[in-house]
Scaffold this motif. Sequence first.
Motif, PDB file in Angstrom:
ATOM      1  N   ASN A   1      95.945   3.791 -40.480  1.00 27.16           N
ATOM      2  CA  ASN A   1      94.758   4.618 -40.261  1.00 27.16           C
ATOM      3  C   ASN A   1      93.568   4.159 -41.090  1.00 27.16           C
ATOM      4  O   ASN A   1      92.609   4.904 -41.279  1.00 27.16           O
TER       5      ASN A   1
ATOM      6  N   LYS B   1      89.520   5.051 -40.651  1.00 27.85           N
ATOM      7  CA  LYS B   1      89.368   6.098 -39.651  1.00 27.85           C
ATOM      8  C   LYS B   1      89.025   7.425 -40.335  1.00 27.85           C
ATOM      9  O   LYS B   1      89.343   7.651 -41.492  1.00 27.85           O
TER      10      LYS B   1
ATOM     11  N   ARG C   1      90.905  13.476 -32.726  1.00 27.54           N
ATOM     12  CA  ARG C   1      91.498  12.351 -33.473  1.00 27.54           C
ATOM     13  C   ARG C   1      91.382  11.067 -32.672  1.00 27.54           C
ATOM     14  O   ARG C   1      91.150   9.992 -33.249  1.00 27.54           O
ATOM     15  N   ALA C   2      91.543  11.174 -31.377  1.00 24.94           N
ATOM     16  CA  ALA C   2      91.418   9.972 -30.534  1.00 24.94           C
ATOM     17  C   ALA C   2      90.037   9.352 -30.692  1.00 24.94           C
ATOM     18  O   ALA C   2      89.891   8.124 -30.733  1.00 24.94           O
ATOM     19  N   LYS C   3      89.022  10.202 -30.796  1.00 25.78           N
ATOM     20  CA  LYS C   3      87.669   9.676 -31.007  1.00 25.78           C
ATOM     21  C   LYS C   3      87.573   8.962 -32.363  1.00 25.78           C
ATOM     22  O   LYS C   3      86.994   7.886 -32.471  1.00 25.78           O
TER      23      LYS C   3
ATOM     24  N   GLU D   1      89.953   7.586 -34.122  1.00 28.49           N
ATOM     25  CA  GLU D   1      90.745   6.363 -34.209  1.00 28.49           C
ATOM     26  C   GLU D   1      90.035   5.172 -33.597  1.00 28.49           C
ATOM     27  O   GLU D   1      90.379   4.029 -33.886  1.00 28.49           O
ATOM     28  N   ASN D   2      89.036   5.431 -32.797  1.00 29.71           N
ATOM     29  CA  ASN D   2      88.240   4.347 -32.194  1.00 29.71           C
ATOM     30  C   ASN D   2      86.928   4.134 -32.937  1.00 29.71           C
ATOM     31  O   ASN D   2      86.055   3.402 -32.473  1.00 29.71           O
ATOM     32  N   THR D   3      86.801   4.812 -34.099  1.00 29.85           N
ATOM     33  CA  THR D   3      85.574   4.706 -34.881  1.00 29.85           C
ATOM     34  C   THR D   3      85.914   4.223 -36.278  1.00 29.85           C
ATOM     35  O   THR D   3      86.780   4.791 -36.952  1.00 29.85           O
ATOM     36  N   THR D   4      85.244   3.154 -36.719  1.00 32.44           N
ATOM     37  CA  THR D   4      85.466   2.661 -38.074  1.00 32.44           C
ATOM     38  C   THR D   4      84.706   3.528 -39.063  1.00 32.44           C
ATOM     39  O   THR D   4      83.517   3.788 -38.907  1.00 32.44           O
TER      40      THR D   4
END
Length: 772
Positions: free
Chosen positions: A408, A411, A577-579, A581-584
């Motif tokens: 993770n 994230k 959370r899905a959002k 996980e695609n964001t640094t």
Amino acid sequence: METKATPEVQPASSKVESPATVSSSSSSPVVAPSVNPVRRAATAGNPNVATLPDSGTYVFEEKTDVHSQPNLSSTVVATYQKGQSVIYDRLLSADERLWLSYIGASGARRYVALPAQNQSGQTTDSVVANTLNALAPQGTYTFSKTAGVKNEARLSSPDLAFYSPGQSVRYDRVLTAENHRWISYISYSGSRRYVAIEELPQVPKVEKTGQVSAVNVSSSGYDVIVKNVNHPAGVKEVLVPSWSEKNGQDDIIWHKAVKQSDGSYKVRIETSQHKQDFGAYHSHVYYVTNQNKREYVTETKVVVPEPKTSVRVENITVVGFDVTIKGLATNPDVREVLVPTWTTNKGQDDLIWYKALKQDDGSYKARIDYSRHQYDFGNYTVHAYFKDSTGKMNWLGNTSVDFPKPSNYGKGYPVKWMGEKKYSGVVTHVDENPVYSDTNRVNIDRIVIHHNAGMSDEGARATWYIRNGNETSAHYQVIPDKVWGVVPENEVAWHAGHYPTNQRSIGIEHLNNSLGPNWTIAEETYRNSAKLIADISIRYNIPLDRTHVIGHDEVTETLCPGGIDMDKLLSMARAERAKLENTTMPKTSAVPSPVTPQKVEIPYYSQLDSRWSSKRYGHYLFGPTGCVPTSLAMIFTGLSGKTVLPTQVGDYIYQNTAAFNKLGPGTASNGIAKAIDKWGYKYQVLKSPDAIKNSLLSGNPVLLAVGPSVFVNYPSTHEIVLSDYQNGKVKVSDPYTKSLSGWHSLDYLWNVRSRVAEDNELGSPAIAVKRF
């Protein structure tokens, strides 16, 4: 006229003061009845008389006299009755008798004669028989051998007459002269006569002796052992004044040694009591005699070694690790311990100088949080230094630790820091009121959902404030337009009703938009909570399922979390959370800003105030015994800003514990702990001057029980309040003598701290009162 052929006699009906009738017998002497016979202390045949230990407890089986000296003609100062007992510390032989000896209440040594017996319980010879049965202050004595009659109690005086074996005489005095026992009577002529009946054994001469040794020497101190303790005037106390050679005798303490079961005396000399000096120490031995005179006996010199330090990494978790430094507890020159830490693979761009905090065991500990190092993983380098009184940085050691990059990484929302307090980046507001929490964190792997059971955001948060005494709290409070940070994530909130769950979880409260029985929450509250749960779950790698995100009712029996739809909330959190996980996550080196502790202004109360000094608690008045309730009232009033009177505290401790004026005058420290809990605060036991200093610098006042000092005389102890620290001195409020309030040396106060058991029930007489 007197002759040497026949002793002077008169009829047996004469008065006691006259000589007794001389009677003849065969080979065995005849013992006439005694007017006031000496009674034995034990019944015939008692085997314990011959096998008594050198010290112990003796139970009298008959009435027995107590003498001022170990001879039967000495003054009788008291009498023991059958069934009474005495604790004795010596056995000696004198006057053909075995004697018990002890120190009386007056401080004088006393002696009690035991009977001389054979295995059948019979006296062993005629002389002892006379001693046992006839040597009362006046009575009848039967001679076992020829004895001359003299006109004075001197062996060189000429014999005027003789008594033969078997003859007897009535005497009215017993005396000792020229190391002999004499009986005396008035003759027919009206002259006083003297007969030497026995030579007295020499009483062993007691000399001043003592042997001292030092054992168990380490950097923390050493034990002083004193053996062969004797003094002609008796030994009441053994004192061991000790000091380090450094700076002369500025750290001298007169330690009191404790008598051991083998008759030796022992005391522990702690370097922490002597400014934590190392090197040469001197310990002298003095006796306090039964006449309260102090006399030097002997001395020893000890070299205390400096401690070895260690730097270790401990408690590695998914969010960080602890660095523990040991070996500094006895170093007096440590002003600060610093732990510079950085990730090795990127040089020192994330270098942070952590300040280690001193622990109760004398070690220092710093918590390294990965989130403060730009979330860099891999190898961490750790150095340790201490800063001395000159400001010089002194190297202690180094270590390193590897931390693998988690899945993770990068994230979630940037963590928000408020001083040393860590909150989710979703937080919009922080409630800084003191609430219930502690720092006994373990790995975080649960999220617990709660509802307020009410529609007032402010009212719900107020129930967690320490001042309201409910002993509950939560990490976050979620409402339609705000996410409140309350207890930081790096602390334990008291929310689940089960402490192990509290330690491993984050508790989230939600504001209701309807009351019971539905207890629903607003749609906006769902959305804010879902973002918060998603952020927490991704940062701590917590699965979003019903095993790891649970309702309060799954921990303990309760109606909480009311009408919150757990499945709906989890579904929304998974989407958030899905959002993430695609964001640094943005880089952050958010270093906690230093927090300046709020100084507490402590008001002054006097335990002698006429409003309460005459109030009675049990058998005692508040005035002379109320130092603890008065000191606590000062602190509670200062911390809360609300008036708390000494009698309020006294009433609570007296009515709810056995600690105040019930087992004796004053208050035991367990009563202090109960009162602190009652008024909504926490206590911390402080075991060193540094711990007191750190507590005061953190804004937490301290209660200290002191022994004999400028504040109180022996044997009493006294409670005072410490509220501030500056340059080695602390600000004192003395509830008994206001003129003694002011600035005093912390080292002095620590040296005169109470050693009485009742003041040390919690582990130390120094107790901090903590707001949060």
